[in-house]
Design a protein around this motif. Structure first.
Motif, mmCIF file in Angstrom:
data_model
loop_
_atom_site.group_PDB
_atom_site.id
_atom_site.type_symbol
_atom_site.label_atom_id
_atom_site.label_comp_id
_atom_site.label_asym_id
_atom_site.label_seq_id
_atom_site.Cartn_x
_atom_site.Cartn_y
_atom_site.Cartn_z
ATOM 1 N N ASN A 222 0.796 -1.239 0.000
ATOM 2 C CA ASN A 222 0.000 0.000 0.000
ATOM 3 C C ASN A 222 0.820 1.276 0.000
ATOM 4 N N HIS A 223 2.154 1.160 0.128
ATOM 5 C CA HIS A 223 2.991 2.350 0.255
ATOM 6 C C HIS A 223 4.210 2.277 -0.642
ATOM 7 N N ILE A 224 4.749 3.450 -0.958
ATOM 8 C CA ILE A 224 6.072 3.538 -1.585
ATOM 9 C C ILE A 224 6.942 4.352 -0.631
ATOM 10 N N ARG A 225 8.200 3.933 -0.488
ATOM 11 C CA ARG A 225 9.130 4.666 0.359
ATOM 12 C C ARG A 225 10.356 5.025 -0.471
ATOM 13 N N ALA A 226 10.819 6.265 -0.343
ATOM 14 C CA ALA A 226 12.017 6.702 -1.057
ATOM 15 C C ALA A 226 12.993 7.246 -0.030
ATOM 16 N N GLU A 227 14.258 6.828 -0.144
ATOM 17 C CA GLU A 227 15.255 7.266 0.829
ATOM 18 C C GLU A 227 16.425 7.950 0.144
ATOM 19 N N VAL A 228 16.704 9.182 0.584
ATOM 20 C CA VAL A 228 17.925 9.901 0.196
ATOM 21 C C VAL A 228 18.654 10.188 1.513
ATOM 22 N N PRO A 229 19.920 10.611 1.460
ATOM 23 C CA PRO A 229 20.676 10.705 2.719
ATOM 24 C C PRO A 229 19.963 11.404 3.877
ATOM 25 N N GLU A 230 19.315 12.546 3.647
ATOM 26 C CA GLU A 230 18.758 13.276 4.795
ATOM 27 C C GLU A 230 17.245 13.173 4.934
ATOM 28 N N PHE A 231 16.587 12.505 3.965
ATOM 29 C CA PHE A 231 15.118 12.457 3.995
ATOM 30 C C PHE A 231 14.595 11.048 3.741
#
Length: 367
Positions: A222-231
């Protein structure tokens, strides 16, 4: 909670996170940003229950850990109003957040951190890694064709299709379609399709930087998650089935027009000035070596533009929404555009002259 931080260290994460927070909220706590201080790391979270964004920054001095929620917009406005490089002392006392900088003093109302909603954890189904600049380009090149507040809720978002060797983004509002594909290797056995809602697309695009490295996208049920260094960005997915875009792509077009992107865009923009403000229709007449663009409106005002194009074939006349054509010509990154047509009742296929990863479809209008 008590700490000292520079104005600039907090401003960037706070600006991005405030974009997620809705101004009109049914729950008062949703207008707030959650601040959590642990050791020297300050974590900021904003959500509207559909999209959640978490940002991290380091404080200069941490005197006491703690957590609280404060009005996001007011906190942002305070930090914006302070001078560049200003040091800010922040302390929580008697359910108020005290902010001091130089001779300025502010006291903000707070709500308990326990009231702040968090996105439920769920098992991941698949992940992929893609360059930030590449993903931003994909989103910019396709997002304009998303629907806005359509009753067909699955059109109010963007399709992410992930195959074994590619990532494809598709958006459509039922009158036009934008699609772009990039090569990408991953471990998927079956092709996966997920729809990211409009707000998720906008906030994800704001998060990406052209200088940034890779971004990890993780899809759950049900979700998408995106990860960058600070967020860390999380968005709900749209629960629906996206239409089969392959059925929309025009096939067997036997008429090909090649024209200069900028010249055509400017001609359509000039003609649009006198088009019907409500329907935005223009008539396009193709003859050997030239395209004539005609527009008129209920006040009986008229515009005519003639542009030299590469076309050899029988004359053909079609109607289009001029805004849709301008959107595509503004997005295409090539000098020349190829437009493929078959007959006045069929959709037009627009792409870079030498082909490429992006395809655009515009349906004709009856005029």
């Amino acid at each position: 909670m008590q700490f000292q931080i520079s104005r600039d260290a907090l401003l960037k994460p706070l600006s991005l996170i405030s974009g997620v927070v809705e101004r009109r909220q049914t729950l008062p706590v949703l207008a707030n940003v959650l601040l959590v201080l642990k050791d020297k790391e300050l974590c900021l979270t904003g959500t509207d229950l559909e999209v959640e964004l978490i940002g991290k920054t380091e404080v200069d001095q941490a005197y006491q850990s703690g957590e609280v929620t404060v009005p996001a917009r007011k906190l942002l406005d305070i930090f914006k109003s302070l001078g560049e490089g200003a040091m800010v002392d922040v302390a929580l006392a008697e359910n108020k957040l005290m902010i001091k900088s130089g001779r300025s003093r502010f006291t903000l109302a707070t709500l308990a951190a326990s009231e702040f909603p968090s996105v439920e954890e769920e098992p991941d189904t698949f992940s992929l890694s893609v360059g930030q600049a590449e993903l931003r380009k994909l989103l910019d090149n396709t997002s304009f064709a998303m629907a806005q507040q359509d009753v067909r809720y699955y059109l109010n978002g963007m399709l992410f299709e992930v195959g074994k060797s590619y990532l494809r983004l598709v958006s459509t509002d039922g009158h036009r379609l934008a699609m772009e594909t990039v090569n990408l290797s991953n471990e998927l056995v079956e092709t996966q399709q997920q729809i990211l809602p409009r707000k998720g697309v906008v906030e994800l695009s704001r998060l990406l930087s052209d200088e940034g490295g890779e971004i990890m996208l993780t899809f759950g049920q049900n979700h998408i998650r995106a990860e960058v260094p600070e967020f860390t960005f999380t968005s709900k997915l749209v629960d629906g089935k996206f239409p089969d875009y392959n059925r929309v792509l025009p096939k067997g077009g036997n008429k090909s027009v090649i024209g200069d992107c900028q010249e055509l865009r400017q001609a359509f923009a000039r003609a649009s000035i006198l088009s019907n403000e409500k329907y935005r229709g223009v008539r396009v007449v193709l003859r050997e070596g030239e395209m004539t663009i005609l527009a008129n409106n209920p006040d009986q005002e008229e515009a005519e533009e003639v542009v030299a194009v590469e076309y050899s074939g029988e004359p053909i006349e079609m109607g289009f929404n001029v805004s849709y054509l301008i959107d595509v010509l503004s997005t295409l990154r090539s000098k020349k555009v190829r437009i493929t047509l078959s007959d006045p009742g069929s959709s037009a296929l627009l792409e870079a002259e030498k082909g490429g990863d992006a395809l655009y479809v515009v349906m004709p209008m009856r005029l």
